[in-house]
Design a protein around this motif. Structure first.
Motif, PDB file in Angstrom:
ATOM      1  N   PHE A   1       0.836  -1.200   0.000  1.00 39.48           N
ATOM      2  CA  PHE A   1       0.000   0.000   0.000  1.00 39.48           C
ATOM      3  C   PHE A   1       0.876   1.257   0.000  1.00 39.48           C
ATOM      4  O   PHE A   1       0.555   2.242  -0.680  1.00 39.48           O
ATOM      5  CB  PHE A   1      -0.921  -0.010   1.217  1.00 39.48           C
ATOM      6  N   LEU A   2       1.970   1.228   0.755  1.00 41.07           N
ATOM      7  CA  LEU A   2       2.886   2.379   0.749  1.00 41.07           C
ATOM      8  C   LEU A   2       3.489   2.603  -0.631  1.00 41.07           C
ATOM      9  O   LEU A   2       3.605   3.749  -1.087  1.00 41.07           O
ATOM     10  CB  LEU A   2       3.991   2.153   1.776  1.00 41.07           C
TER      11      LEU A   2
ATOM     12  N   ASN B   1      -1.452   3.302  11.299  1.00 37.31           N
ATOM     13  CA  ASN B   1      -0.541   2.361  11.944  1.00 37.31           C
ATOM     14  C   ASN B   1       0.243   1.575  10.900  1.00 37.31           C
ATOM     15  O   ASN B   1      -0.238   1.339   9.785  1.00 37.31           O
ATOM     16  CB  ASN B   1      -1.331   1.377  12.823  1.00 37.31           C
ATOM     17  N   ILE B   2       1.432   1.134  11.294  1.00 33.40           N
ATOM     18  CA  ILE B   2       2.263   0.300  10.442  1.00 33.40           C
ATOM     19  C   ILE B   2       3.134  -0.574  11.344  1.00 33.40           C
ATOM     20  O   ILE B   2       3.442  -0.197  12.485  1.00 33.40           O
ATOM     21  CB  ILE B   2       3.135   1.154   9.481  1.00 33.40           C
ATOM     22  N   THR B   3       3.516  -1.723  10.853  1.00 37.22           N
ATOM     23  CA  THR B   3       4.355  -2.623  11.653  1.00 37.22           C
ATOM     24  C   THR B   3       5.832  -2.392  11.335  1.00 37.22           C
ATOM     25  O   THR B   3       6.188  -1.966  10.227  1.00 37.22           O
ATOM     26  CB  THR B   3       3.983  -4.088  11.375  1.00 37.22           C
TER      27      THR B   3
ATOM     28  N   SER C   1       8.898   5.057  -0.183  1.00 38.20           N
ATOM     29  CA  SER C   1       7.767   4.403   0.495  1.00 38.20           C
ATOM     30  C   SER C   1       8.078   4.189   1.970  1.00 38.20           C
ATOM     31  O   SER C   1       7.232   4.445   2.843  1.00 38.20           O
ATOM     32  CB  SER C   1       7.467   3.057  -0.177  1.00 38.20           C
ATOM     33  N   ARG C   2       9.294   3.735   2.259  1.00 40.18           N
ATOM     34  CA  ARG C   2       9.686   3.512   3.643  1.00 40.18           C
ATOM     35  C   ARG C   2       9.751   4.830   4.410  1.00 40.18           C
ATOM     36  O   ARG C   2       9.304   4.907   5.569  1.00 40.18           O
ATOM     37  CB  ARG C   2      11.035   2.802   3.695  1.00 40.18           C
ATOM     38  N   GLN C   3      10.262   5.869   3.755  1.00 37.94           N
ATOM     39  CA  GLN C   3      10.365   7.165   4.418  1.00 37.94           C
ATOM     40  C   GLN C   3       8.980   7.752   4.686  1.00 37.94           C
ATOM     41  O   GLN C   3       8.751   8.385   5.724  1.00 37.94           O
ATOM     42  CB  GLN C   3      11.182   8.125   3.544  1.00 37.94           C
TER      43      GLN C   3
ATOM     44  N   LEU D   1       7.725   6.216   7.830  1.00 40.21           N
ATOM     45  CA  LEU D   1       8.381   6.759   9.015  1.00 40.21           C
ATOM     46  C   LEU D   1       7.882   8.154   9.356  1.00 40.21           C
ATOM     47  O   LEU D   1       7.769   8.519  10.534  1.00 40.21           O
ATOM     48  CB  LEU D   1       9.905   6.792   8.810  1.00 40.21           C
ATOM     49  N   ASP D   2       7.570   8.950   8.338  1.00 43.20           N
ATOM     50  CA  ASP D   2       7.200  10.349   8.559  1.00 43.20           C
ATOM     51  C   ASP D   2       5.725  10.551   8.868  1.00 43.20           C
ATOM     52  O   ASP D   2       5.371  11.432   9.663  1.00 43.20           O
ATOM     53  CB  ASP D   2       7.572  11.190   7.327  1.00 43.20           C
ATOM     54  N   HIS D   3       4.856   9.768   8.253  1.00 41.01           N
ATOM     55  CA  HIS D   3       3.420  10.060   8.306  1.00 41.01           C
ATOM     56  C   HIS D   3       2.606   9.075   9.133  1.00 41.01           C
ATOM     57  O   HIS D   3       1.433   9.354   9.407  1.00 41.01           O
ATOM     58  CB  HIS D   3       2.843  10.109   6.886  1.00 41.01           C
ATOM     59  N   CYS D   4       3.166   7.961   9.520  1.00 38.50           N
ATOM     60  CA  CYS D   4       2.411   7.005  10.336  1.00 38.50           C
ATOM     61  C   CYS D   4       2.453   7.428  11.800  1.00 38.50           C
ATOM     62  O   CYS D   4       3.505   7.799  12.328  1.00 38.50           O
ATOM     63  CB  CYS D   4       2.972   5.596  10.175  1.00 38.50           C
ATOM     64  N   ASP D   5       1.305   7.352  12.455  1.00 37.79           N
ATOM     65  CA  ASP D   5       1.207   7.777  13.847  1.00 37.79           C
ATOM     66  C   ASP D   5       1.806   6.752  14.803  1.00 37.79           C
ATOM     67  O   ASP D   5       2.408   7.116  15.807  1.00 37.79           O
ATOM     68  CB  ASP D   5      -0.260   8.027  14.211  1.00 37.79           C
ATOM     69  N   ASN D   6       1.608   5.461  14.505  1.00 38.28           N
ATOM     70  CA  ASN D   6       2.099   4.392  15.377  1.00 38.28           C
ATOM     71  C   ASN D   6       2.898   3.385  14.555  1.00 38.28           C
ATOM     72  O   ASN D   6       2.482   2.996  13.462  1.00 38.28           O
ATOM     73  CB  ASN D   6       0.940   3.660  16.078  1.00 38.28           C
TER      74      ASN D   6
END
Length: 257
Positions: A25-26, A52-54, A78-80, A83-88
């Protein structure tokens, strides 16, 4: 709105909504340049949400950067974004262990298995993925809503057949529990059944009217013919000296005898 109401009643999903993303999805967000926060805000009826993301998903993207050099920049962005936009960021210790397995579990990556474990333990997440293996398991479980991206549009899928069956089972179980129906409701149900029974008995006793073959119309039942019920005169009542008057034609003379 109908889908949100459905899962609110079926799984107890209420604001603030928990949205769970995976690596596919990212990648779709970056490749299709999708403004996720704006679309989620519109799709979830302006309600508050938490993304959220794992940790295993971020590690998976980092591994793909090394394995596929030609798409290294796409995986890095996608990884960045995660890291920047996921709350948890859910660590491995936060993910419950799950021994239940489906047929597609062996085909899933570590990140996919952790996502399924989270949903099984707590069915209050919106699952966002482009992986059909993950989505098929989530649809089969029927407890969580599914989001995916199609041609640059964020879609919230309608409840699956498994979700509908689950809700129907819950309704039947709720009504079958002893004491769930109040005494007044029981009386109303009995009264309705009795009325239906009487109506059915009346239909069984009803005889349809006879039809006339000539014109196809039916005739109502009539009373006896009044002429057929008229009493006959006795012979004594008939006078023998009654004379009949002869009719004469116009201009004919009367001859006296």
């Amino acid at each position: 709105r109908k889908t949100l109401d459905f899962f609110r009643l079926a799984s107890g999903i209420t604001p603030p909504y928990n949205v769970l993303l995976d690596g596919t999805f990212l990648v779709a967000i970056i490749s299709q340049k999708l403004p996720l926060h704006e679309r989620l805000d519109r799709l979830l009826q302006r309600k508050r949400f938490i993304i959220n993301i794992t940790r295993s998903t971020l590690d998976e993207l980092k591994t793909l950067m090394e394995k596929i050099p030609e798409k290294k920049e796409l995986f890095r962005q996608s990884r960045q974004w995660g890291l920047d936009h996921c709350d948890n960021i859910l660590e491995e210790c936060d993910i419950p262990t799950d021994e239940e397995k489906y047929d597609d579990d062996n085909l899933l990556s570590k990140a996919g298995k952790e996502m399924i474990s989270i949903i099984r333990a707590q069915a209050t997440y919106f699952v966002c993925s482009q992986d059909e293996k993950v989505l098929s398991i989530v649809r089969f479980m029927g407890t969580s809503p599914v989001m995916r991206i199609s041609r640059g549009i964020l879609l919230l899928e309608n409840p699956s057949k498994a979700s509908t069956r689950m809700v129907n089972r819950q309704e039947r179980k709720k009504w079958s529990v002893a004491g769930s129906i109040q005494e007044q409701e029981t009386k109303l149900i009995d009264c309705a059944k009795e009325t239906q029974k009487k109506k059915y008995q009346q239909q069984q006793q009803y005889t349809p009217p006879s039809y006339n073959n000539n014109n196809g119309r039916y005739h109502k039942a009539k009373g006896p013919n009044p002429l057929s019920c008229k009493k006959k005169k006795r012979d004594d009542d008939v006078t023998t000296d009654t004379k009949k008057r002869k009719r004469r034609r116009k201009g004919e003379k009367v001859v006296e005898s």
